[in-house]
Design a protein around this motif. Structure first.
Motif, PDB file in Angstrom:
ATOM      1  N   LEU A 140      -7.902  -9.887 -24.130  1.00  0.00           N
ATOM      2  CA  LEU A 140      -6.474  -9.628 -24.097  1.00  0.00           C
ATOM      3  C   LEU A 140      -6.154  -8.153 -24.319  1.00  0.00           C
ATOM      4  CD1 LEU A 140      -3.649 -10.738 -23.810  1.00  0.00           C
ATOM      5  CD2 LEU A 140      -3.649 -11.266 -26.255  1.00  0.00           C
ATOM      6  N   LYS A 141      -6.880  -7.506 -25.211  1.00  0.00           N
ATOM      7  CA  LYS A 141      -6.617  -6.101 -25.489  1.00  0.00           C
ATOM      8  C   LYS A 141      -6.833  -5.256 -24.242  1.00  0.00           C
ATOM      9  CE  LYS A 141      -7.888  -2.315 -28.601  1.00  0.00           C
ATOM     10  NZ  LYS A 141      -8.775  -1.882 -29.724  1.00  0.00           N
ATOM     11  N   SER A 142      -7.919  -5.524 -23.497  1.00  0.00           N
ATOM     12  CA  SER A 142      -8.197  -4.778 -22.261  1.00  0.00           C
ATOM     13  C   SER A 142      -7.146  -5.078 -21.200  1.00  0.00           C
ATOM     14  CB  SER A 142      -9.584  -5.132 -21.726  1.00  0.00           C
ATOM     15  OG  SER A 142     -10.591  -4.762 -22.644  1.00  0.00           O
ATOM     16  N   PHE A 143      -6.685  -6.328 -21.147  1.00  0.00           N
ATOM     17  CA  PHE A 143      -5.657  -6.711 -20.183  1.00  0.00           C
ATOM     18  C   PHE A 143      -4.368  -5.918 -20.427  1.00  0.00           C
ATOM     19  CE2 PHE A 143      -1.919  -9.488 -19.382  1.00  0.00           C
ATOM     20  CZ  PHE A 143      -1.981  -9.517 -18.002  1.00  0.00           C
ATOM     21  N   LEU A 144      -3.981  -5.795 -21.681  1.00  0.00           N
ATOM     22  CA  LEU A 144      -2.746  -5.077 -22.015  1.00  0.00           C
ATOM     23  C   LEU A 144      -2.862  -3.575 -21.790  1.00  0.00           C
ATOM     24  CD1 LEU A 144      -1.729  -7.016 -25.259  1.00  0.00           C
ATOM     25  CD2 LEU A 144      -0.793  -7.290 -22.951  1.00  0.00           C
ATOM     26  N   GLU A 145      -4.103  -3.081 -21.613  1.00  0.00           N
ATOM     27  CA  GLU A 145      -4.314  -1.653 -21.359  1.00  0.00           C
ATOM     28  C   GLU A 145      -4.281  -1.311 -19.867  1.00  0.00           C
ATOM     29  OE1 GLU A 145      -4.912   1.006 -23.480  1.00  0.00           O
ATOM     30  OE2 GLU A 145      -4.303  -0.313 -25.128  1.00  0.00           O
ATOM     31  N   ILE A 146      -4.208  -2.332 -18.995  1.00  0.00           N
ATOM     32  CA  ILE A 146      -4.192  -2.077 -17.551  1.00  0.00           C
ATOM     33  C   ILE A 146      -3.007  -1.192 -17.193  1.00  0.00           C
ATOM     34  CG2 ILE A 146      -3.826  -3.159 -15.284  1.00  0.00           C
ATOM     35  CD1 ILE A 146      -5.454  -5.537 -16.288  1.00  0.00           C
ATOM     36  N   LYS A 147      -3.257  -0.199 -16.326  1.00  0.00           N
ATOM     37  CA  LYS A 147      -2.236   0.791 -15.984  1.00  0.00           C
ATOM     38  C   LYS A 147      -1.316   0.280 -14.875  1.00  0.00           C
ATOM     39  CE  LYS A 147      -3.931   3.921 -18.809  1.00  0.00           C
ATOM     40  NZ  LYS A 147      -5.068   3.153 -19.328  1.00  0.00           N
ATOM     41  N   ILE A 148      -0.030   0.482 -15.097  1.00  0.00           N
ATOM     42  CA  ILE A 148       0.995   0.175 -14.104  1.00  0.00           C
ATOM     43  C   ILE A 148       1.876   1.414 -13.945  1.00  0.00           C
ATOM     44  CG2 ILE A 148       3.066  -1.188 -13.607  1.00  0.00           C
ATOM     45  CD1 ILE A 148       0.788  -2.960 -13.306  1.00  0.00           C
ATOM     46  N   TYR A 149       2.152   1.777 -12.684  1.00  0.00           N
ATOM     47  CA  TYR A 149       3.034   2.914 -12.436  1.00  0.00           C
ATOM     48  C   TYR A 149       4.419   2.402 -12.039  1.00  0.00           C
ATOM     49  CZ  TYR A 149      -0.893   6.141 -12.596  1.00  0.00           C
ATOM     50  OH  TYR A 149      -1.969   6.879 -13.005  1.00  0.00           O
ATOM     51  N   LYS A 150       5.462   3.064 -12.559  1.00  0.00           N
ATOM     52  CA  LYS A 150       6.819   2.670 -12.219  1.00  0.00           C
ATOM     53  C   LYS A 150       7.697   3.911 -12.070  1.00  0.00           C
ATOM     54  CE  LYS A 150       9.547   0.822 -15.350  1.00  0.00           C
ATOM     55  NZ  LYS A 150      10.619   1.825 -15.570  1.00  0.00           N
ATOM     56  N   PRO A 151       8.773   3.800 -11.273  1.00  0.00           N
ATOM     57  CA  PRO A 151       9.663   4.955 -11.104  1.00  0.00           C
ATOM     58  C   PRO A 151      10.506   5.202 -12.358  1.00  0.00           C
ATOM     59  CG  PRO A 151      10.512   3.050  -9.919  1.00  0.00           C
ATOM     60  CD  PRO A 151       9.168   2.655 -10.435  1.00  0.00           C
ATOM     61  N   PHE A 152      11.000   6.404 -12.504  1.00  0.00           N
ATOM     62  CA  PHE A 152      11.880   6.726 -13.626  1.00  0.00           C
ATOM     63  C   PHE A 152      13.259   6.096 -13.433  1.00  0.00           C
ATOM     64  CE2 PHE A 152       8.706  10.052 -14.153  1.00  0.00           C
ATOM     65  CZ  PHE A 152       8.553  10.100 -15.529  1.00  0.00           C
ATOM     66  N   ASP A 153      13.671   5.976 -12.183  1.00  0.00           N
ATOM     67  CA  ASP A 153      15.011   5.470 -11.883  1.00  0.00           C
ATOM     68  C   ASP A 153      14.953   3.950 -11.698  1.00  0.00           C
ATOM     69  OD1 ASP A 153      17.537   4.852 -10.790  1.00  0.00           O
ATOM     70  OD2 ASP A 153      17.701   6.849  -9.908  1.00  0.00           O
ATOM     71  N   ILE A 154      15.685   3.201 -12.536  1.00  0.00           N
ATOM     72  CA  ILE A 154      15.683   1.749 -12.456  1.00  0.00           C
ATOM     73  C   ILE A 154      16.222   1.263 -11.112  1.00  0.00           C
ATOM     74  CG2 ILE A 154      17.979   1.509 -13.499  1.00  0.00           C
ATOM     75  CD1 ILE A 154      14.974  -0.851 -14.048  1.00  0.00           C
ATOM     76  N   LYS A 155      17.080   2.073 -10.458  1.00  0.00           N
ATOM     77  CA  LYS A 155      17.618   1.660  -9.157  1.00  0.00           C
ATOM     78  C   LYS A 155      16.521   1.605  -8.099  1.00  0.00           C
ATOM     79  CE  LYS A 155      21.454   2.407  -5.976  1.00  0.00           C
ATOM     80  NZ  LYS A 155      20.662   2.032  -4.818  1.00  0.00           N
ATOM     81  N   GLU A 156      15.587   2.552  -8.127  1.00  0.00           N
ATOM     82  CA  GLU A 156      14.472   2.504  -7.179  1.00  0.00           C
ATOM     83  C   GLU A 156      13.616   1.273  -7.427  1.00  0.00           C
ATOM     84  OE1 GLU A 156      10.894   5.301  -5.318  1.00  0.00           O
ATOM     85  OE2 GLU A 156      11.875   5.916  -7.197  1.00  0.00           O
ATOM     86  N   GLU A 157      13.405   0.982  -8.687  1.00  0.00           N
ATOM     87  CA  GLU A 157      12.646  -0.212  -9.066  1.00  0.00           C
ATOM     88  C   GLU A 157      13.327  -1.470  -8.527  1.00  0.00           C
ATOM     89  OE1 GLU A 157      11.950  -2.311 -13.342  1.00  0.00           O
ATOM     90  OE2 GLU A 157      11.439  -0.183 -13.233  1.00  0.00           O
ATOM     91  N   GLN A 188       0.816  -1.215   0.000  1.00  0.00           N
ATOM     92  CA  GLN A 188       0.000   0.000   0.000  1.00  0.00           C
ATOM     93  C   GLN A 188       0.850   1.266   0.000  1.00  0.00           C
ATOM     94  OE1 GLN A 188      -2.328  -0.673   3.518  1.00  0.00           O
ATOM     95  NE2 GLN A 188      -3.861  -1.918   2.480  1.00  0.00           N
ATOM     96  N   LYS A 189       2.080   1.161   0.524  1.00  0.00           N
ATOM     97  CA  LYS A 189       2.894   2.366   0.713  1.00  0.00           C
ATOM     98  C   LYS A 189       4.022   2.534  -0.297  1.00  0.00           C
ATOM     99  CE  LYS A 189       2.078   2.666   5.713  1.00  0.00           C
ATOM    100  NZ  LYS A 189       1.476   4.008   5.695  1.00  0.00           N
ATOM    101  N   MET A 190       4.495   1.428  -0.904  1.00  0.00           N
ATOM    102  CA  MET A 190       5.703   1.511  -1.726  1.00  0.00           C
ATOM    103  C   MET A 190       5.435   1.553  -3.231  1.00  0.00           C
ATOM    104  SD  MET A 190       8.531  -0.776   0.309  1.00  0.00           S
ATOM    105  CE  MET A 190       9.871   0.079  -0.527  1.00  0.00           C
ATOM    106  N   PHE A 191       4.140   1.563  -3.621  1.00  0.00           N
ATOM    107  CA  PHE A 191       3.790   1.627  -5.039  1.00  0.00           C
ATOM    108  C   PHE A 191       2.848   2.802  -5.289  1.00  0.00           C
ATOM    109  CE2 PHE A 191       5.031  -2.755  -4.347  1.00  0.00           C
ATOM    110  CZ  PHE A 191       5.850  -3.007  -5.434  1.00  0.00           C
ATOM    111  N   ALA A 192       3.004   3.407  -6.441  1.00  0.00           N
ATOM    112  CA  ALA A 192       2.124   4.514  -6.832  1.00  0.00           C
ATOM    113  C   ALA A 192       0.951   3.964  -7.634  1.00  0.00           C
ATOM    114  CB  ALA A 192       2.895   5.530  -7.663  1.00  0.00           C
ATOM    115  N   ASP A 193      -0.113   4.752  -7.728  1.00  0.00           N
ATOM    116  CA  ASP A 193      -1.259   4.391  -8.564  1.00  0.00           C
ATOM    117  C   ASP A 193      -1.947   5.673  -9.028  1.00  0.00           C
ATOM    118  OD1 ASP A 193      -2.829   5.296  -6.421  1.00  0.00           O
ATOM    119  OD2 ASP A 193      -3.042   3.287  -5.588  1.00  0.00           O
TER     120      ASP A 193
END
Length: 372
Positions: free
Chosen positions: A318-335, A171-176
């Motif tokens: 499948l098309k709707s599945f591939l449209e699901i939103k995922i948030y990720k950091p810009f810095d690969i190190k944080e990821e 709940q705390k370490m991922f953005a949405d």
């Protein structure tokens, strides 16, 4: 000798659960069941209670000891008895958790008119023979099982705490969409995360096996990937899909129930009915993995599927599945840092789960071997 609550004393009502033992009835059922407890049996600390209700855990009904350290009352449907002074209470507690006394019940009772209750007369139940070693051996056996039970409770508590920790960190370490920056971050990372689609990270593939039993048969379930250790129902596995470590596997009809996994077992084959994907470069699969079964993702999966012919199945779009939103950091190190945290949590959960299974199996084995 059992006593009845003739004077309408205000004792808590207890119940005998095959899984949890003697418990407060109101706590167990989250509501008050019994109102008139007149003629209920009075159950003192360390009294034993036989419940004739049968179940998978207690095929002839459970016999459990009152460990609550309080006096309560129980329905007259139960049979209450206490120990003589020369019997160790811990020894007898575990004796009745074992199956040693089942033979007597089989020979002297039956399921009765109701299929959910075992029928045996009180006068016959009282004649049950119990083999007792000398007092010192009773004490040692009781202590041994108490130690094992403490280890089981300890491992279960650790598992529960790790699961709570994982839930909190998810709940705390991922953005949405509602919060484009996570509320808990490693230093020195800052700034908003970027929004992506599931399709930005994965690409569908299908490589079919050509040789029978060339690879182990794997299965994707709501709990994780499993090794089938052989063919499914003995059927040929030629034409099954070959997957490698790090591949994403999901069941198109059960995705909305959380049947989606990243393979960590090794090279294997899965049913052609599964959808299989490889991760594209630039994304760490271990960053995606913790998010796959969150409530938010399950909601997205349901929206990416339509009702099938059966009420328990939905068909993936499948098309709707591939449209699901995922948030990720810009810095690969944080990821990668976030991935390491959840990999560590997963390893700890697996470790304590294996220890819990070990102590549970040990207890079951000893219950079968230490009583006659």
């Amino acid at each position: 000798m059992t006593l009845k609550n003739k004077e309408h004393q205000d004792f808590p009502v207890l119940t005998n659960s095959a899984q949890d033992g003697i418990v407060n009835q109101e706590t167990f059922f989250d509501r008050k069941i019994a109102n008139n407890t007149n003629d209920y049996y009075i159950v003192k600390p360390d009294d034993f209670v036989y419940n004739p209700r049968i179940s998978k855990l207690a095929p002839y009904g459970p016999i459990r000891r009152n460990k609550l350290e309080i006096t309560g009352v129980m329905s007259p449907l139960y049979y209450v008895f206490s120990l003589k002074s020369n019997t160790n209470k811990d020894y007898l507690s575990y004796y009745f958790i074992s199956s040693t006394w089942y033979k007597f019940m089989i020979e002297n009772g039956n399921t009765g008119a109701r299929s959910d209750r075992f029928a045996i007369k009180d006068s016959i139940f009282q004649r049950m023979p119990i083999m007792l070693p000398i007092q010192n051996e009773q004490t040692k056996i009781g202590k041994l099982f108490n130690i094992i039970d403490k280890d089981i409770s300890l491992q279960q508590r650790k598992l529960d705490l790790l699961k709570q920790l994982k839930k909190g960190l998810l709940q705390k370490m991922f953005a949405d969409k509602a919060q484009v920056q996570p509320s808990l971050r490693f230093k020195p990372f800052s700034g908003n995360w970027c929004q992506n689609k599931m399709g930005d990270f994965i690409k569908e593939f299908s490589q079919k096996s050509q040789i029978e039993d060339e690879y182990p048969t794997l299965s994707s379930t709501n709990k994780g990937m499993e090794n089938r250790n052989g063919r499914v129902d003995g059927k040929s596995n030629i034409g099954y899909k070959i997957i490698e470590n790090g591949d994403l596997v999901l069941s198109p009809q059960n995705l909305w129930l959380g049947n989606i996994n990243i393979n960590k077992i090794g090279v294997g084959i899965v049913s052609p009915s599964y959808k299989t994907f490889k991760f594209k470069n630039g994304i760490n699969p271990d960053f995606i993995k913790p998010q796959l079964r969150t409530k938010r993702m399950l909601f997205n999966y349901e929206n990416a599927s339509t009702q099938g012919a059966s009420v328990v199945r939905r068909n993936l779009d499948l098309k709707s599945f591939l449209e699901i939103k995922i948030y990720k950091p810009f810095d690969i190190k944080e990821e990668n840092d976030i991935s390491l945290i959840f990999n560590l949590l997963e390893s700890l959960v697996a470790y304590h789960k294996s220890k819990l299974q070990y102590f549970t199996k040990l207890k079951k084995f000893l219950l079968q071997q230490m009583f006659i």
